[in-house]
Design a protein around this motif. Structure first.
Motif, mmCIF file in Angstrom:
data_model
loop_
_atom_site.group_PDB
_atom_site.id
_atom_site.type_symbol
_atom_site.label_atom_id
_atom_site.label_comp_id
_atom_site.label_asym_id
_atom_site.label_seq_id
_atom_site.Cartn_x
_atom_site.Cartn_y
_atom_site.Cartn_z
ATOM 1 N N SER A 57 0.907 -1.185 0.124
ATOM 2 C CA SER A 57 -0.041 0.019 0.030
ATOM 3 C C SER A 57 0.770 1.170 0.142
ATOM 4 O O SER A 57 1.730 1.191 0.611
ATOM 5 C CB SER A 57 -1.077 0.097 1.339
ATOM 6 N N THR A 58 0.473 2.000 -0.574
ATOM 7 C CA THR A 58 1.041 3.555 -0.689
ATOM 8 C C THR A 58 0.242 4.533 -0.600
ATOM 9 O O THR A 58 -1.179 4.448 -0.748
ATOM 10 C CB THR A 58 1.890 3.833 -1.946
ATOM 11 N N TYR A 59 0.687 5.813 -0.182
ATOM 12 C CA TYR A 59 -0.259 6.909 -0.163
ATOM 13 C C TYR A 59 0.399 8.303 -0.384
ATOM 14 O O TYR A 59 1.434 8.429 0.039
ATOM 15 C CB TYR A 59 -0.867 7.035 1.200
ATOM 16 N N TYR A 60 0.073 8.786 -1.527
ATOM 17 C CA TYR A 60 0.675 10.077 -2.058
ATOM 18 C C TYR A 60 0.110 11.350 -1.724
ATOM 19 O O TYR A 60 -1.301 11.530 -1.784
ATOM 20 C CB TYR A 60 1.080 9.980 -3.469
ATOM 21 N N ALA A 61 0.731 12.335 -1.290
ATOM 22 C CA ALA A 61 0.155 13.688 -1.183
ATOM 23 C C ALA A 61 -0.360 14.229 -2.762
ATOM 24 O O ALA A 61 0.443 13.855 -3.558
ATOM 25 C CB ALA A 61 1.341 14.670 -0.702
ATOM 26 N N ASP A 62 -1.159 14.911 -2.726
ATOM 27 C CA ASP A 62 -1.866 15.389 -4.041
ATOM 28 C C ASP A 62 -0.722 16.111 -4.722
ATOM 29 O O ASP A 62 -0.677 16.104 -5.905
ATOM 30 C CB ASP A 62 -2.733 16.279 -3.758
ATOM 31 N N SER A 63 0.234 16.796 -4.177
ATOM 32 C CA SER A 63 1.274 17.848 -4.861
ATOM 33 C C SER A 63 2.116 16.908 -5.766
ATOM 34 O O SER A 63 2.815 17.369 -6.590
ATOM 35 C CB SER A 63 1.685 18.742 -4.013
ATOM 36 N N VAL A 64 2.189 15.734 -5.233
ATOM 37 C CA VAL A 64 3.330 14.967 -6.029
ATOM 38 C C VAL A 64 2.827 13.564 -6.572
ATOM 39 O O VAL A 64 3.521 12.773 -7.343
ATOM 40 C CB VAL A 64 4.278 14.165 -5.006
ATOM 41 N N LYS A 65 1.399 13.360 -6.547
ATOM 42 C CA LYS A 65 0.780 12.281 -7.304
ATOM 43 C C LYS A 65 1.184 12.354 -8.634
ATOM 44 O O LYS A 65 0.928 13.336 -9.426
ATOM 45 C CB LYS A 65 -0.706 12.468 -6.872
ATOM 46 N N GLY A 66 1.393 11.140 -9.225
ATOM 47 C CA GLY A 66 1.829 11.000 -10.846
ATOM 48 C C GLY A 66 3.369 11.414 -10.926
ATOM 49 O O GLY A 66 3.640 11.232 -12.069
ATOM 50 N N ARG A 67 3.929 11.984 -10.000
ATOM 51 C CA ARG A 67 5.207 12.298 -10.347
ATOM 52 C C ARG A 67 6.293 11.587 -9.556
ATOM 53 O O ARG A 67 7.474 11.391 -9.934
ATOM 54 C CB ARG A 67 5.599 13.920 -10.083
ATOM 55 N N PHE A 68 5.869 11.235 -8.316
ATOM 56 C CA PHE A 68 7.003 10.576 -7.507
ATOM 57 C C PHE A 68 6.456 9.273 -7.242
ATOM 58 O O PHE A 68 5.348 8.805 -7.386
ATOM 59 C CB PHE A 68 7.068 11.354 -6.052
ATOM 60 N N THR A 69 7.328 8.314 -6.882
ATOM 61 C CA THR A 69 7.037 7.071 -6.922
ATOM 62 C C THR A 69 7.811 6.482 -5.622
ATOM 63 O O THR A 69 9.131 6.517 -5.541
ATOM 64 C CB THR A 69 7.291 5.830 -7.944
ATOM 65 N N ILE A 70 7.275 5.787 -4.593
ATOM 66 C CA ILE A 70 8.000 5.178 -3.398
ATOM 67 C C ILE A 70 7.790 3.619 -3.605
ATOM 68 O O ILE A 70 7.097 2.637 -4.321
ATOM 69 C CB ILE A 70 7.262 5.517 -2.208
ATOM 70 N N SER A 71 9.141 2.897 -3.273
ATOM 71 C CA SER A 71 9.244 1.811 -3.395
ATOM 72 C C SER A 71 10.204 1.380 -2.096
ATOM 73 O O SER A 71 10.800 2.062 -1.682
ATOM 74 C CB SER A 71 9.783 1.273 -4.556
ATOM 75 N N ARG A 72 10.120 -0.038 -1.793
ATOM 76 C CA ARG A 72 10.886 -0.566 -0.814
ATOM 77 C C ARG A 72 11.284 -1.915 -1.131
ATOM 78 O O ARG A 72 10.687 -2.875 -1.878
ATOM 79 C CB ARG A 72 10.175 -0.553 0.501
ATOM 80 N N ASP A 73 12.517 -2.301 -0.532
ATOM 81 C CA ASP A 73 13.156 -3.637 -0.711
ATOM 82 C C ASP A 73 13.528 -4.068 0.804
ATOM 83 O O ASP A 73 14.625 -3.546 1.506
ATOM 84 C CB ASP A 73 14.290 -3.525 -1.419
ATOM 85 N N ASN A 74 12.763 -4.736 1.234
ATOM 86 C CA ASN A 74 12.689 -5.189 2.744
ATOM 87 C C ASN A 74 13.972 -6.033 2.865
ATOM 88 O O ASN A 74 14.580 -6.316 3.990
ATOM 89 C CB ASN A 74 11.492 -5.962 3.059
ATOM 90 N N ALA A 75 14.391 -6.828 1.938
ATOM 91 C CA ALA A 75 15.635 -7.822 1.822
ATOM 92 C C ALA A 75 16.937 -6.905 2.102
ATOM 93 O O ALA A 75 17.801 -7.302 2.786
ATOM 94 C CB ALA A 75 15.756 -8.765 0.702
#
Length: 130
Positions: A57-75
């Motif tokens: 699940s992710t949640y973006y502020a409106d100001s960055v939606k469509g421009r920023f992408t979050i991801s993670r690598d738990n390993a």
């Protein structure tokens, strides 16, 4: 505890891209939702984006939606923030933050308030020139 170190900030022109990284160590990384916040000079800290413990699940502020992408690598205990189409108003110090979430919290909405996060990195400067 979780210790975090951000990297990847810098100076970029309008329309350019940067990828921020947040490397974590210490406690079980996969037990923490992660977030990115930013603070511009003279302004209050603001939420940018959050990601759940699993990354599902992710949640973006409106100001960055469509421009920023979050991801993670738990390993690898790392979180990324890919920032595209940068604007001068994106100029700020960007902070990585961690919020402990007990097992079974996947149904709970991601936190957007800074007070809901337990640990913070030292920040990395992003400057977008016009």
């Amino acid at each position: 505890q979780v210790q975090m170190v951000e990297s990847g900030g810098g100076l970029v022109q309008t329309g350019g891209s940067l990828r921020l990284s947040c490397s974590a160590s210490g406690s079980t990384f996969s037990s923490y939702a992660m977030g990115w916040f930013r603070q511009a000079p003279g302004k209050e800290r603001e939420f940018v984006v959050g990601i759940s413990e699993s990354g599902g699940s992710t949640y973006y502020a409106d100001s960055v939606k469509g421009r920023f992408t979050i991801s993670r690598d738990n390993a690898k205990n790392i979180v990324f923030l890919q920032m595209n189409s940068l604007k001068p108003e994106d100029t700020a110090v960007y902070y990585c933050a961690a919020a402990f979430r007990p097992r079974g919290s996947s149904h709970i909405p991601l936190a957007t308030r800074g007070d809901d996060y337990d640990y913070w990195g030292q920040g990395t400067q992003v400057t977008v020139s016009s």
